[in-house]
Scaffold this active site. Sequence first.
Site, PDB file in Angstrom:
ATOM      1  N   TYR A 216     -15.098  -2.705   8.130  1.00 45.65           N
ATOM      2  CA  TYR A 216     -13.721  -2.245   8.338  1.00 45.65           C
ATOM      3  C   TYR A 216     -13.313  -2.480   9.792  1.00 45.65           C
ATOM      4  O   TYR A 216     -12.251  -3.041  10.062  1.00 45.65           O
ATOM      5  CB  TYR A 216     -13.628  -0.762   7.993  1.00 45.65           C
ATOM      6  CG  TYR A 216     -12.298  -0.115   8.275  1.00 45.65           C
ATOM      7  CD1 TYR A 216     -12.156   0.818   9.301  1.00 45.65           C
ATOM      8  CD2 TYR A 216     -11.172  -0.419   7.515  1.00 45.65           C
ATOM      9  CE1 TYR A 216     -10.945   1.434   9.564  1.00 45.65           C
ATOM     10  CE2 TYR A 216      -9.948   0.201   7.774  1.00 45.65           C
ATOM     11  CZ  TYR A 216      -9.847   1.130   8.793  1.00 45.65           C
ATOM     12  OH  TYR A 216      -8.633   1.727   9.055  1.00 45.65           O
TER      13      TYR A 216
ATOM     14  N   GLY B 251       0.828  -1.202   0.000  1.00 46.55           N
ATOM     15  CA  GLY B 251       0.000   0.000   0.000  1.00 46.55           C
ATOM     16  C   GLY B 251       0.861   1.249   0.000  1.00 46.55           C
ATOM     17  O   GLY B 251       0.499   2.279   0.553  1.00 46.55           O
TER      18      GLY B 251
ATOM     19  N   GLN C  74      -2.236   7.023   1.400  1.00 50.82           N
ATOM     20  CA  GLN C  74      -2.026   8.262   2.182  1.00 50.82           C
ATOM     21  C   GLN C  74      -0.847   8.111   3.143  1.00 50.82           C
ATOM     22  O   GLN C  74       0.017   8.981   3.210  1.00 50.82           O
ATOM     23  CB  GLN C  74      -3.300   8.586   2.987  1.00 50.82           C
ATOM     24  CG  GLN C  74      -3.170   9.872   3.801  1.00 50.82           C
ATOM     25  CD  GLN C  74      -4.275  10.096   4.803  1.00 50.82           C
ATOM     26  OE1 GLN C  74      -5.072   9.212   5.122  1.00 50.82           O
ATOM     27  NE2 GLN C  74      -4.314  11.301   5.359  1.00 50.82           N
TER      28      GLN C  74
ATOM     29  N   ARG D  18      -1.361  -1.508  -7.928  1.00 52.31           N
ATOM     30  CA  ARG D  18      -1.224  -0.965  -9.285  1.00 52.31           C
ATOM     31  C   ARG D  18      -0.499   0.379  -9.203  1.00 52.31           C
ATOM     32  O   ARG D  18      -0.429   0.972  -8.133  1.00 52.31           O
ATOM     33  CB  ARG D  18      -2.604  -0.773  -9.914  1.00 52.31           C
ATOM     34  CG  ARG D  18      -3.530   0.086  -9.062  1.00 52.31           C
ATOM     35  CD  ARG D  18      -4.940   0.142  -9.620  1.00 52.31           C
ATOM     36  NE  ARG D  18      -5.864   0.725  -8.659  1.00 52.31           N
ATOM     37  CZ  ARG D  18      -5.871   2.035  -8.340  1.00 52.31           C
ATOM     38  NH1 ARG D  18      -5.005   2.862  -8.909  1.00 52.31           N
ATOM     39  NH2 ARG D  18      -6.734   2.492  -7.445  1.00 52.31           N
TER      40      ARG D  18
ATOM     41  N   ILE E  70      -1.693  -8.149  -2.183  1.00 52.14           N
ATOM     42  CA  ILE E  70      -1.476  -8.968  -0.966  1.00 52.14           C
ATOM     43  C   ILE E  70      -2.407 -10.171  -0.931  1.00 52.14           C
ATOM     44  O   ILE E  70      -2.274 -11.039  -0.078  1.00 52.14           O
ATOM     45  CB  ILE E  70      -1.577  -8.140   0.334  1.00 52.14           C
ATOM     46  CG1 ILE E  70      -2.968  -7.543   0.528  1.00 52.14           C
ATOM     47  CG2 ILE E  70      -0.494  -7.086   0.385  1.00 52.14           C
ATOM     48  CD1 ILE E  70      -3.138  -6.891   1.901  1.00 52.14           C
TER      49      ILE E  70
HETATM   50  C1  VAH Z   1     -11.075   5.856   8.057  1.00 49.08           C
HETATM   51  N1  VAH Z   1      -9.079   7.275   8.046  1.00 49.08           N
HETATM   52  O1  VAH Z   1     -11.721   6.874   8.175  1.00 49.08           O
HETATM   53  C2  VAH Z   1      -9.562   5.919   8.306  1.00 49.08           C
HETATM   54  C3  VAH Z   1      -9.274   5.578   9.727  1.00 49.08           C
HETATM   55  C4  VAH Z   1      -9.918   6.066  12.052  1.00 49.08           C
HETATM   56  C5  VAH Z   1     -10.094   6.439  10.673  1.00 49.08           C
HETATM   57  O2  VAH Z   1      -9.441   4.231   9.961  1.00 49.08           O
HETATM   58  O3  VAH Z   1     -11.574   4.795   7.789  1.00 49.08           O
END
Ligand code: VAH
Length: 316
Positions: free
Chosen positions: A141, A6, A10, A34, A53
């Site tokens: 996430y 990665g 950012q 990429r 990955i």
């Molecule tokens: C997001 N910038 O917003 C990331 C991070 C805590 C925020 O995980 O998903």
Amino acid sequence: KILITGALGQIGSELTTELRKIYGANNVIASSRRVKEGHEKLIESGPFEILNINDAKGISEVVRKHDVNTIINLAAILSAVGEQHPEQCWDINMNGLYNILEVAREESCMVYTPSSIAAFGPSTPKDKTPQDTIQRPNTMYGVTKVAGELLCDYYYKKFGVDTRGVRFPGLISYETLPGGGTTDYAVHIYYDALKNKRYTSFIDKGTKMDMMYMPDALDAIIQLMEADSSKLIHRNAFNVSAMSFDPEEIAASIKKVIPEFEIDYEVDPVRQSIADSWPNSLDDTAAREEWGWNPKYDLDSMTKDMLEKLKIKLGL
Ligand code: VAH
């Protein structure tokens, strides 16, 4: 040698440059799924590999080819994009991490994988969130961040893989735009402040979230990577934070530099509900005690630096 996955993201784009300064360009292998335009300088400044990955064989080929002994795994799908594509989020964040850990086990590499404040959920204490507490996030996430923390701890305990990580708050930087997170508003607000002297926030007033300026985030990665392994009681992953603010507070900070700046709101319900499920502020005592975490930037010093650097970058 250090492999960064990665590396065009950012965090990755700035970490690659910083680590190449410290350890020498040839000791830092940048990799990405990429090539992305705008990163030509970084790609030409040292070893670069196209690496997905989810391709376990590909990872071990790169690790062997470059004699890698440290893997910094920054390849991930972030919170907002993860809610639009939960299956891809699980696949990259979990199956990708599993592949990284398996190669690290076979090739004796240290693995640094960031977690996030997203590893906490609505039932977690919101203010000064403790290092050890309830973690029941309700975003895909967040699920991958908690599962990732547990998987990294497992590989340490079961196979002796030296795994470490921090729970990053929202990260603010001017080099590379963030990749689809919920805290991204706190980056876009600076761009819009300079371009239009106004910003329409998708996160509502009063929504406090932990945040950090990128120079402090890079220090957190380097300091933890260089920390004495025997001193680490917690490993995956340390609460770290530098500040906590809501849209009105960052707007007020910008107004000190651009007095005519105005903020208004068009709340995005999806990202607002993600933000509402996260802590308001973290307790980062463990990181301070175990490896000397000590951030340098607060909101006003970040705003001052961000606006100065962005003005140059945007040619204003
Ligand atoms: C997001 N910038 O917003 C990331 C991070 C805590 C925020 O995980 O998903």
